[in-house]
Write an enzyme that holds these catalytic residues in place. Sequence first.
Site, mmCIF file in Angstrom:
data_model
loop_
_atom_site.group_PDB
_atom_site.id
_atom_site.type_symbol
_atom_site.label_atom_id
_atom_site.label_comp_id
_atom_site.label_asym_id
_atom_site.label_seq_id
_atom_site.Cartn_x
_atom_site.Cartn_y
_atom_site.Cartn_z
ATOM 1 N N LYS A 266 6.283 -8.957 -0.146
ATOM 2 C CA LYS A 266 5.838 -7.735 -1.232
ATOM 3 C C LYS A 266 6.399 -8.555 -2.563
ATOM 4 O O LYS A 266 7.099 -9.517 -2.512
ATOM 5 C CB LYS A 266 6.561 -6.445 -1.105
ATOM 6 C CG LYS A 266 5.954 -5.702 -0.094
ATOM 7 C CD LYS A 266 6.637 -4.342 0.100
ATOM 8 C CE LYS A 266 6.507 -3.562 0.924
ATOM 9 N NZ LYS A 266 5.009 -3.007 1.102
ATOM 10 N N ARG A 340 2.984 0.799 11.421
ATOM 11 C CA ARG A 340 2.077 1.195 12.402
ATOM 12 C C ARG A 340 2.245 0.289 13.834
ATOM 13 O O ARG A 340 2.098 1.094 14.888
ATOM 14 C CB ARG A 340 0.591 0.936 12.007
ATOM 15 C CG ARG A 340 0.061 -0.554 11.759
ATOM 16 C CD ARG A 340 -1.172 -0.427 10.805
ATOM 17 N NE ARG A 340 -1.076 -0.033 9.461
ATOM 18 C CZ ARG A 340 -1.677 0.125 8.416
ATOM 19 N NH1 ARG A 340 -3.094 -0.263 8.822
ATOM 20 N NH2 ARG A 340 -1.513 0.423 7.331
#
Length: 486
Positions: A266, A340
Amino acid sequence: MAQLKLFKRPIISLKADGVAILIGDNRQLTPSGSQVDGIVRGRIARTLREEDFRVKAGNIMVFYSREMNFKKVFCAALFGSDRLASLREAAYSAVRAAKKKGVRKLALAFDPSNADEIQAIGEGALLATYRFERFKSKKESRDSLGTIIVCSAIGNSEPLKKAEIYFRAAQIVRDLVNEPAGSLRPPQLAERAEKTARESKLKCRIFEPAELQRMGATLFLSVGKGSDAPNRMVQLTYEPAGGKPVAHVALIGKGVTFDSGGLSLKNETAMEHMKSDMTGAAVVLACVRGARELKLRVKVTALLMATENMPDGAANRPGDVVRAMNGKTVEITNTDAEGRLALADGLTYAQRLKPDYIIDVSTLTGAQVISLGRLIGAVMGNDESLVQKIVRAGQKSGELMWQLPLHEPYKDLMKSDIADIKNSSGLTEAGSIQGGLFLSEFVDHPRWAHLDVSGPSWQEREWSVYPRASSGFPARCLLTFLSDLN
Ligand code: BES
Ligand code: ZN
Ligand code: ZN
């Protein structure tokens, strides 16, 4: 924690250094407000008119008086059609204003008309006392508001007990999330959960990497490969005493103690508050504890999927294929879609426990912040009645949840050339739904819901009943859901 007390006699017989009253949509006062106004011969109503007080969320007017038992009167706005939310916010704003003015004992004279309203007032008040001061040299909370008196002619102190339990749940989440990621890595998160389990007499089992490996939870383990801190899966159980539980609910929380993105790193702004990526784990911990405090007749299993997403030579590489606990292979096209991966194995494990309901809680997608903002969470699921129960619990608790559709055709986006499925399509469209659909590949259970709360779990500004930083969302919503199964 500030003390909450119930006061049943007329407000004029109470001594406190501050009192808060309500101003309704048409600037009308409630009976207690009128009594307070009566003592000062209508000066409050007059001042309100002259000062052009605007009835809207968060507005407070302070009124000084030498004529009564209270030196300061805080006029809070009661607005809109959702009475519970409005009372909660009015209590929050009044307490925040009173604290700023150095009030040590505050009475909230809002004239609630039922138990839920008393609880909402107590909750709003306590939520306003929260401060994260661990690293502050000067602790503000030491010399401030110690007693909050909720005035109500009806009812008993039961709803205030509940308010305390709901607040404690939010407080546990806020404290854990606000803790810097450097001192709350997966093993420490597991220790904090274990400590809570000991204090609250919950069953607790901690799974370390070797055991997780034997169980085949390689997808979950893969997330932590780039970190020098080992993964932990924590299982906490509350079983009601005596009699068969009305239901068994499994709650699975995303516990990414820091999300750097991994090799799909990020940038600095996106990474800034990624210590909050373990909100889901903190929420399920707070809820299993809350279920016990409320003595619910529901069995609750909480699974905390604790891991840290870091870049390193051993980390997942974009393009790697990893096998999940349910046997499916996953191509990891983006290491930043790590939540996830962790939840997928958690879901597989949870199903083996044969619960009646499965709910996962996570800060799964940035897209959720874009679609619903910071006051509404997203809920998806395969059972409409479960989803609606969660939406209703959201309305009641003030932690609003909005349903997004798990639209089957979008599953095409998750197709991989070389594995059964990929974790990211590379397309931002319907990002939160893509997350939900990925998880649905690991669910065979008929009653499953997925909560994506990236937006509301973290606040950039103080508003509603939230300070800056962690809000505690959606711990109170889920506790309400569990209570309503009772
Ligand atoms: N933890 C983030 C989601 C997030 C973003 C939470 C902002 C709170 C605020 C998650 O792991 C993530 O990075 N998701 C990616 C998924 C994408 C790569 C498919 C995202 O949303 O960009
Ligand atoms: Zn991520
Ligand atoms: Zn994440």
